[in-house]
Design a protein around this motif. Structure first.
Motif, PDB file in Angstrom:
ATOM      1  N   LYS A  23      66.421  41.088  27.900  1.00  0.00           N
ATOM      2  CA  LYS A  23      66.047  41.338  29.302  1.00  0.00           C
ATOM      3  C   LYS A  23      64.963  40.363  29.767  1.00  0.00           C
ATOM      4  CE  LYS A  23      62.901  44.465  31.602  1.00  0.00           C
ATOM      5  NZ  LYS A  23      61.576  44.135  31.258  1.00  0.00           N
ATOM      6  N   TYR A  97      59.003  37.748  40.600  1.00  0.00           N
ATOM      7  CA  TYR A  97      57.981  36.711  40.843  1.00  0.00           C
ATOM      8  C   TYR A  97      58.368  35.360  40.248  1.00  0.00           C
ATOM      9  CZ  TYR A  97      55.664  38.071  36.320  1.00  0.00           C
ATOM     10  OH  TYR A  97      55.347  38.367  35.027  1.00  0.00           O
ATOM     11  N   PRO A 124      47.600  41.891  37.489  1.00  0.00           N
ATOM     12  CA  PRO A 124      47.343  40.818  38.457  1.00  0.00           C
ATOM     13  C   PRO A 124      48.233  39.601  38.206  1.00  0.00           C
ATOM     14  CG  PRO A 124      45.585  40.919  36.823  1.00  0.00           C
ATOM     15  CD  PRO A 124      46.510  42.062  36.530  1.00  0.00           C
ATOM     16  N   ILE A 125      48.361  38.728  39.235  1.00  0.00           N
ATOM     17  CA  ILE A 125      49.105  37.475  39.026  1.00  0.00           C
ATOM     18  C   ILE A 125      48.225  36.267  39.374  1.00  0.00           C
ATOM     19  CG2 ILE A 125      51.426  38.461  39.301  1.00  0.00           C
ATOM     20  CD1 ILE A 125      51.441  37.237  42.152  1.00  0.00           C
ATOM     21  N   ASP A 126      46.900  36.465  39.242  1.00  0.00           N
ATOM     22  CA  ASP A 126      45.978  35.391  39.607  1.00  0.00           C
ATOM     23  C   ASP A 126      46.229  34.099  38.813  1.00  0.00           C
ATOM     24  OD1 ASP A 126      45.085  37.207  37.509  1.00  0.00           O
ATOM     25  OD2 ASP A 126      43.299  35.951  37.357  1.00  0.00           O
ATOM     26  N   LEU A 127      46.641  34.227  37.559  1.00  0.00           N
ATOM     27  CA  LEU A 127      46.829  33.012  36.744  1.00  0.00           C
ATOM     28  C   LEU A 127      48.052  32.215  37.207  1.00  0.00           C
ATOM     29  CD1 LEU A 127      46.103  34.562  33.228  1.00  0.00           C
ATOM     30  CD2 LEU A 127      44.560  33.209  34.650  1.00  0.00           C
ATOM     31  N   SER A 164      49.373  34.343  29.268  1.00  0.00           N
ATOM     32  CA  SER A 164      50.290  35.204  30.037  1.00  0.00           C
ATOM     33  C   SER A 164      51.722  34.664  29.972  1.00  0.00           C
ATOM     34  CB  SER A 164      49.808  35.258  31.487  1.00  0.00           C
ATOM     35  OG  SER A 164      50.869  35.517  32.369  1.00  0.00           O
ATOM     36  N   VAL A 165      52.645  35.574  29.635  1.00  0.00           N
ATOM     37  CA  VAL A 165      54.070  35.205  29.572  1.00  0.00           C
ATOM     38  C   VAL A 165      54.527  34.748  30.957  1.00  0.00           C
ATOM     39  CG1 VAL A 165      56.400  36.129  29.207  1.00  0.00           C
ATOM     40  CG2 VAL A 165      54.513  36.893  27.750  1.00  0.00           C
ATOM     41  N   GLY A 166      54.259  35.610  31.962  1.00  0.00           N
ATOM     42  CA  GLY A 166      54.739  35.321  33.310  1.00  0.00           C
ATOM     43  C   GLY A 166      54.133  34.046  33.864  1.00  0.00           C
ATOM     44  N   ASP A 306      55.445  46.172  24.138  1.00  0.00           N
ATOM     45  CA  ASP A 306      56.649  46.876  24.600  1.00  0.00           C
ATOM     46  C   ASP A 306      57.202  47.840  23.543  1.00  0.00           C
ATOM     47  OD1 ASP A 306      56.357  45.436  26.892  1.00  0.00           O
ATOM     48  OD2 ASP A 306      57.845  43.920  26.375  1.00  0.00           O
ATOM     49  N   ILE A 328      46.843  44.450  25.452  1.00  0.00           N
ATOM     50  CA  ILE A 328      47.501  43.757  26.578  1.00  0.00           C
ATOM     51  C   ILE A 328      47.356  44.590  27.863  1.00  0.00           C
ATOM     52  CG2 ILE A 328      49.643  42.655  27.403  1.00  0.00           C
ATOM     53  CD1 ILE A 328      48.867  41.520  24.711  1.00  0.00           C
ATOM     54  N   TYR A 329      47.771  45.845  27.795  1.00  0.00           N
ATOM     55  CA  TYR A 329      47.659  46.762  28.946  1.00  0.00           C
ATOM     56  C   TYR A 329      46.897  48.001  28.483  1.00  0.00           C
ATOM     57  CZ  TYR A 329      51.463  43.937  30.816  1.00  0.00           C
ATOM     58  OH  TYR A 329      52.232  42.905  31.255  1.00  0.00           O
ATOM     59  N   ARG A 372      59.412  51.612  28.840  1.00  0.00           N
ATOM     60  CA  ARG A 372      59.223  51.839  27.386  1.00  0.00           C
ATOM     61  C   ARG A 372      58.783  53.269  27.100  1.00  0.00           C
ATOM     62  NH1 ARG A 372      62.402  47.567  26.302  1.00  0.00           N
ATOM     63  NH2 ARG A 372      61.637  45.795  27.476  1.00  0.00           N
TER      64      ARG A 372
HETATM   65  N1  EPU Z   1      47.341  38.850  33.363  1.00  0.00           N
HETATM   66  C1  EPU Z   1      46.321  38.539  34.220  1.00  0.00           C
HETATM   67  N2  EPU Z   1      46.572  37.655  35.228  1.00  0.00           N
HETATM   68  C2  EPU Z   1      47.797  37.089  35.399  1.00  0.00           C
HETATM   69  C3  EPU Z   1      48.844  37.409  34.513  1.00  0.00           C
HETATM   70  C4  EPU Z   1      48.582  38.301  33.496  1.00  0.00           C
HETATM   71  O1  EPU Z   1      45.202  39.026  34.103  1.00  0.00           O
HETATM   72  O2  EPU Z   1      47.953  36.284  36.327  1.00  0.00           O
HETATM   73  C5  EPU Z   1      47.089  39.796  32.261  1.00  0.00           C
HETATM   74  C6  EPU Z   1      47.937  41.069  32.403  1.00  0.00           C
HETATM   75  O3  EPU Z   1      47.320  42.009  33.252  1.00  0.00           O
HETATM   76  C7  EPU Z   1      48.023  41.519  30.960  1.00  0.00           C
HETATM   77  C8  EPU Z   1      48.058  40.204  30.177  1.00  0.00           C
HETATM   78  O4  EPU Z   1      47.549  39.216  31.061  1.00  0.00           O
HETATM   79  O5  EPU Z   1      46.859  42.221  30.619  1.00  0.00           O
HETATM   80  C9  EPU Z   1      49.426  39.763  29.698  1.00  0.00           C
HETATM   81  O6  EPU Z   1      50.362  39.824  30.768  1.00  0.00           O
HETATM   82  P1  EPU Z   1      51.626  38.875  30.853  1.00  0.00           P
HETATM   83  O7  EPU Z   1      51.495  38.032  32.066  1.00  0.00           O
HETATM   84  O8  EPU Z   1      51.834  38.203  29.543  1.00  0.00           O
HETATM   85  O9  EPU Z   1      52.780  39.925  31.107  1.00  0.00           O
HETATM   86  P2  EPU Z   1      53.989  39.813  32.104  1.00  0.00           P
HETATM   87  O10 EPU Z   1      54.507  38.424  32.119  1.00  0.00           O
HETATM   88  O11 EPU Z   1      53.652  40.458  33.404  1.00  0.00           O
HETATM   89  C10 EPU Z   1      55.804  40.261  30.287  1.00  0.00           C
HETATM   90  C11 EPU Z   1      56.939  41.228  30.116  1.00  0.00           C
HETATM   91  C12 EPU Z   1      56.391  42.615  29.820  1.00  0.00           C
HETATM   92  C13 EPU Z   1      55.551  42.543  28.561  1.00  0.00           C
HETATM   93  C14 EPU Z   1      54.439  41.481  28.739  1.00  0.00           C
HETATM   94  C15 EPU Z   1      53.603  41.286  27.487  1.00  0.00           C
HETATM   95  C16 EPU Z   1      58.615  40.338  31.588  1.00  0.00           C
HETATM   96  C17 EPU Z   1      59.386  40.470  32.843  1.00  0.00           C
HETATM   97  N3  EPU Z   1      57.699  41.261  31.351  1.00  0.00           N
HETATM   98  O12 EPU Z   1      55.044  40.742  31.395  1.00  0.00           O
HETATM   99  O13 EPU Z   1      57.524  43.433  29.584  1.00  0.00           O
HETATM  100  O14 EPU Z   1      54.970  43.800  28.321  1.00  0.00           O
HETATM  101  O15 EPU Z   1      55.027  40.224  29.089  1.00  0.00           O
HETATM  102  O16 EPU Z   1      54.402  40.876  26.436  1.00  0.00           O
HETATM  103  O17 EPU Z   1      58.848  39.429  30.799  1.00  0.00           O
HETATM  104  C18 EPU Z   1      58.712  45.436  29.422  1.00  0.00           C
HETATM  105  O18 EPU Z   1      59.697  44.760  29.059  1.00  0.00           O
HETATM  106  O19 EPU Z   1      58.690  46.694  29.345  1.00  0.00           O
HETATM  107  C19 EPU Z   1      57.537  44.746  29.954  1.00  0.00           C
HETATM  108  C20 EPU Z   1      56.599  45.357  30.657  1.00  0.00           C
END
Ligand code: EPU
Length: 419
Positions: A23, A97, A124-127, A164-166, A306, A328-329, A372
């Protein structure tokens, strides 16, 4: 009227389960597929509602989407139009996004509503936005929509405060056409990111460092079409490993990359589960006398956040006190309240959950507060005495393909009802 999942617990599971495509790779591969002008075929697409929402976004952008087989989609962006993405489908999932990076990279302009997704506490998505700005974009937030524009995008060195993955994936997509070189430092290393980079490089991008903390993107001027097979879903495989640890018999998981699940398998083994991993399949055998374990979630290759909700449900059956710490969360523990309704003994002191076992679980009405959490409640329902009714199962359907059908095939008493 509401559809619920019901599970009669206590039945042993035996047989083979085939894991679907990932996914969290798919939801980025679909937006990445519109970066070029030629058709892309993605194979191994999971049949989940997040994919349906992304298809609606593509169709809205006049991208031609078709399927010949159930698990393949053909994406033809040759007549695509860059319209403001303000349709409801955008708010149904977080990963919409990724259209920010893809459309910014392709058109230097994107308008998109705030994305949705599971409520796991602040996300957040600040990064992502800082990364776009570092490439030369300007960002406005007007009427719940982001408007991101650049006259030119230029390569830059970007250090991510958090891996951050995203943000890593979004910045890569925004950077594929930039002038010059972009270097992302402290990049995330999740297998899904490698999959996205593999697709983009097949399309003609020039990206190096996949799977490491430093990713280098040298801008190219055009991208073409290709065929790409999606990696297996490590979260789905991990969920079924935990389910098998709870209820096998002997369960075999097919279409798995066991290496992606090393952190989970090592914790399961420490707890006393009998697992045998081969190159692309895993056998899990009945496991009694589970012992409590402690763990911390962490970015890959650490223990995946997850998988902590499903594992929490299993640890209710382990003798002693287990501790799960979320790095992470920190607030991702909504499943604990639901498990306690089933007579689990869990308590939370953010960012740690303590699970005291072993406690027999009892079926009752529970709610999937997120994807989850839903998976954790399925694990608990299979273990529990009596019938468990899970509400808000749309969360489960967002991310697991045919979870109940796959379980039924190996002997679970699980069904859907409209009430
Ligand atoms: N974060 C920030 N700022 C940002 C981006 C992230 O502070 O701009 C923080 C987040 O708040 C979090 C940490 O960085 O505390 C990691 O977040 P990340 O960006 O890595 O997570 P994500 O990309 O939003 C993806 C998965 C999640 C999974 C996380 C961690 C997707 C669509 N989602 O989320 O999957 O938990 O990585 O591995 O790929 C799930 O599948 O149930 C799920 C939530």
């Amino acid at each position: 009227m509401e559809e619920v999942i019901r599970i009669e617990g206590g039945h042993p599971l035996n047989g083979t389960i085939k894991i679907s495509g990932a996914k969290n790779a798919t939801v980025a591969l679909i937006p990445a597929s519109v970066l070029g002008t030629q058709p892309i075929t993605l194979s191994g697409i999971p049949n989940i509602s997040d994919v349906a929402s992304l298809k609606q976004c593509l169709e809205y952008l006049e991208v031609n989407v078709s399927s010949e087989n159930n698990d393949e989609i053909f994406i033809d962006p040759s007549h695509m139009i860059n319209k403001p993405l303000n349709i409801d489908a955008v708010s149904k999932l977080r990963a919409s996004y990724y259209f920010m990076g893809a459309l910014l990279g392709k058109y230097k302009h994107v308008e998109i509503k705030m994305p949705g997704g599971c409520n796991l506490g602040p996300r957040p998505i600040d990064l992502h936005l800082k990364g776009f700005e570092a490439l030369g974009a300007r960002i406005e937030y007007v009427n719940d929509s982001y408007i991101i524009t650049a006259d030119r995008l230029r390569g830059n060195r970007i250090y991510l405060d958090i891996s951050s993955v995203g943000a890593t994936i979004n910045i890569i997509m925004a950077a594929v056409y930039t002038e010059g070189r972009t270097i992302i430092e402290n990049a995330a290393r999740e297998p899904e990111i490698i999959d996205i980079i593999t697709l983009l490089n097949k399309m003609g991008a020039n990206i190096k460092g996949a799977g490491t903390n430093v990713i280098t993107i040298d801008g190219v001027t055009q991208l073409g079409g290709c065929f790409h097979e999606i990696i297996p879903d490590r979260s789905e495989a991990g969920t079924f490993m935990i389910i098998a640890a709870a209820m096998a018999g002997h369960v075999t998981l097919e279409n798995v990359i066991p290496y992606h699940l090393d952190a989970l398998m090592s914790k399961l083994k420490e707890s006393g589960v009998h697992i045998d991993a081969k190159i692309d399949f895993v056998d899990i055998y009945s496991s009694n006398n589970l012992k409590a374990v402690d763990l911390k979630t962490a970015p890959y290759p650490g223990f995946a956040t997850d998988l902590q909700a499903p594992l929490t449900a299993l640890l209710t059956q382990a003798e002693g006190k287990s501790h799960i710490t979320e790095t992470i969360y920190p607030e991702r523990f909504k499943h604990c309240e639901q498990l306690n309704k089933m007579k689990a003994n869990t308590s939370i002191k953010i960012p740690t959950a303590t699970i005291i076992g072993k406690t027999p679980l009892v079926g009752c009405d529970v709610t999937a507060t997120d994807l989850r959490c839903g998976a954790g409640l399925v694990v608990a329902g299979l273990l529990a005495e009596g019938v468990t009714t899970i509400h808000d199962i749309y969360h489960i359907d967002r991310g697991y393909e045919n979870l109940d059908g796959k379980l039924k095939e190996v002997g679970a008493k699980i069904w859907r009802e409209t009430i």
